[in-house]
Design an enzyme around this catalytic site. Sequence first.
Site, short mmCIF file in Angstrom:
data_model
loop_
_atom_site.label_atom_id
_atom_site.label_comp_id
_atom_site.label_asym_id
_atom_site.label_seq_id
_atom_site.Cartn_x
_atom_site.Cartn_y
_atom_site.Cartn_z
N LEU A 153 -18.26 -69.94 71.07
CA LEU A 153 -16.91 -70.39 71.41
C LEU A 153 -15.97 -70.16 70.25
O LEU A 153 -16.15 -70.70 69.17
CB LEU A 153 -16.93 -71.88 71.77
CG LEU A 153 -17.93 -72.31 72.85
CD1 LEU A 153 -17.86 -73.82 73.04
CD2 LEU A 153 -17.68 -71.58 74.15
N ASN A 215 -22.57 -64.12 64.16
CA ASN A 215 -21.49 -64.60 63.30
C ASN A 215 -21.48 -63.89 61.95
O ASN A 215 -20.42 -63.59 61.39
CB ASN A 215 -21.59 -66.11 63.11
CG ASN A 215 -20.99 -66.87 64.27
OD1 ASN A 215 -20.41 -66.27 65.18
ND2 ASN A 215 -21.12 -68.18 64.26
N HIS A 258 -9.10 -56.99 61.19
CA HIS A 258 -7.75 -57.40 60.84
C HIS A 258 -7.78 -57.95 59.41
O HIS A 258 -8.45 -58.96 59.14
CB HIS A 258 -7.23 -58.46 61.80
CG HIS A 258 -7.28 -58.02 63.24
ND1 HIS A 258 -6.41 -57.10 63.76
CD2 HIS A 258 -8.12 -58.37 64.25
CE1 HIS A 258 -6.69 -56.90 65.03
NE2 HIS A 258 -7.73 -57.66 65.35
N PRO A 259 -7.08 -57.31 58.49
CA PRO A 259 -7.13 -57.76 57.09
C PRO A 259 -6.41 -59.08 56.88
O PRO A 259 -5.52 -59.45 57.64
CB PRO A 259 -6.43 -56.63 56.33
CG PRO A 259 -5.47 -56.06 57.34
CD PRO A 259 -6.18 -56.16 58.66
N CYS A 267 -17.59 -72.05 61.39
CA CYS A 267 -18.77 -71.24 61.73
C CYS A 267 -19.14 -70.20 60.69
O CYS A 267 -20.25 -70.23 60.13
CB CYS A 267 -18.56 -70.57 63.08
SG CYS A 267 -18.49 -71.72 64.47
N ARG A 335 -11.17 -76.53 58.07
CA ARG A 335 -12.43 -76.32 57.38
C ARG A 335 -12.51 -74.91 56.79
O ARG A 335 -12.38 -73.93 57.49
CB ARG A 335 -13.60 -76.59 58.31
CG ARG A 335 -13.85 -78.06 58.58
CD ARG A 335 -14.93 -78.28 59.60
NE ARG A 335 -14.48 -77.91 60.95
CZ ARG A 335 -15.22 -78.10 62.05
NH1 ARG A 335 -16.43 -78.62 61.95
NH2 ARG A 335 -14.73 -77.75 63.23
#
Length: 439
Positions: A153, A215, A258-259, A267, A335
Site C-alpha cells: 500500500l 521495497n 524521480h530525483p 517502509c 517518518r
Amino acid sequence: MRITMIGGGYVGLVSAACFAEFGIDVAVVEADPARLEALREGRIPIYEPGLDTLVAKNVAAGRLTFGDDITSAVRGSTAVFIAVGTPPRNGDGRADMTYVHTAARQIAHALDDYAVVVTKSTVPVGTSRRIAQIIREARPDVDFDVASNPEFLREGNAIGDFMRPDRVIIGLDTDHDPARAQEIMRTLYRPLYLIEAPIVFTSLESAELIKYASNSFLAMKISFINEMADLCDKVGANVHDLARGMGLDGRIGRKFLHPGPGYGGSCFPKDTLALSRIAQEAGAPSRLVEATVQVNEARKASMGSRIIAACGGSVAGRTIALLGLTFKPETDDMRESPSLPIVHRLAEAGATLRAFDPVGMEAARRVLPDGLEYCADALDAAQGADALVVLTEWNVFRALAPAALRERMSGNVVLDLRNVFEPAAMRAAGFAYHSIGRP
C-alpha cells in the site's frame, strides 16, 4: 465471512476498511486507548485520501467494528490478520518483533475453532513459522494454519492499491496440505478475481521475502536516479530526459525514477535496513541494498549543506521558506522524511524558517525544532523570505505563479529539490533557480 484485524494503524485500518467494502465482517482490535477512542468516534487518526468516507460507510453498514477485546473479536473469525508495527530495533536495524509475537500469544488463547492466522505486517523471513510455533506451544489442541499476506500500500493511494492491486501475494505452509487455508484466502480476495488481479500463492518464506525485496528494489531505483541526477549536474545533461529514456525500456519501467532529496517514510528506510540484516544473518549479504541505505542517508544529510551553499555559504540571520515537510505528497507522515535533517541543519546554521505543508504541519510540530514558524499557505511562507526550498512535491505547489512568489520574497534564491517548477519560467521571473539534475 468474519475476520479479525489486530492493529488499527495504517496497514490494519486500510485493510480492514477495504475488506469490509468487499462485504466481509471485520472486527478491528486496537490496543492504544487514544487511537481506539478516535476510531469509535469516527475520527481517522491518519491522513489517507478517501479513508474516512470508506470507514464511515462500512461502520454504518455494520461490517466494521472497533474494540480492544481480542478474545471476543477472534472467536468466530475465519481468518485473523496480524497488522501490528515492526519498527527497527535501536542500534542494529533488525525488525522488532515484540508486537507480532505478543499478538500470536493472544490469538493462541483466543482461538476457539479453526482459523487462518495471517501476517499482514512486514516481517522477516521465518516469522510465520515462528507464529505457528508460538500458537502450538500455547495451544497444542487448536486447529489452525498460518499464511503470509504482505501489503503493498502506497501512502496517498492505499485504497486504490488494495482495491486494484498489481498483485496479491499469499504465502502458505507447503510442508502441510494448504488446501483449506488457500480456499479461505481465495474467498477473501474473490472480488479481485473479477478484475483479473493476479493472486500469487507461494511458500511462507517466499512471501515474506517478496515484500522486503520489492521495497528494497524500489529504494535502489530512487538512489540510482538521485546519483544520476548529480552526474547530470556535472556534465550538463537533463535527468528527466535520462529518466524518460530509461523508463521507456519495458525492462526498467518509468516509476520511481524521480530525483529528489532522498527517500523516507515508514517502509523503505525500515525495510532496506531489515533486508540487509536478514541477508547478513543468512550468510548471503546484499551489498546493493547496503549501498542503497548508505547512499540515501548521505544524500539526506547533504541537502542542508547544498541549500546553504546556494545561499552564498551562510544562512545565519536569513529567512528561508520551506514548501512541504512530509516525506511525500498525499500523506501527513513525517517518518524518515528528508525534511528532518534539512530543517535541523538550517536551524543549527542560524536560519529563520517559515514552512507550509497542506496536511503535515501538525505531525511536523512533534518532530521539528520549536523555532519553526508554520504558515497559512505557500505564499504566506514565502513572504519576506531570502530563499525558498521545495521539499515535497504537493500539486498545489506546481500551480504557484513564479511572479507571485517573486513579489513576496525579499531574496531571489529558489532550491527546487523536487523539480516542480519550470526552469525557464523561474529564470524569467528573476530567480536564481536551482533544481536537481537539470541544466
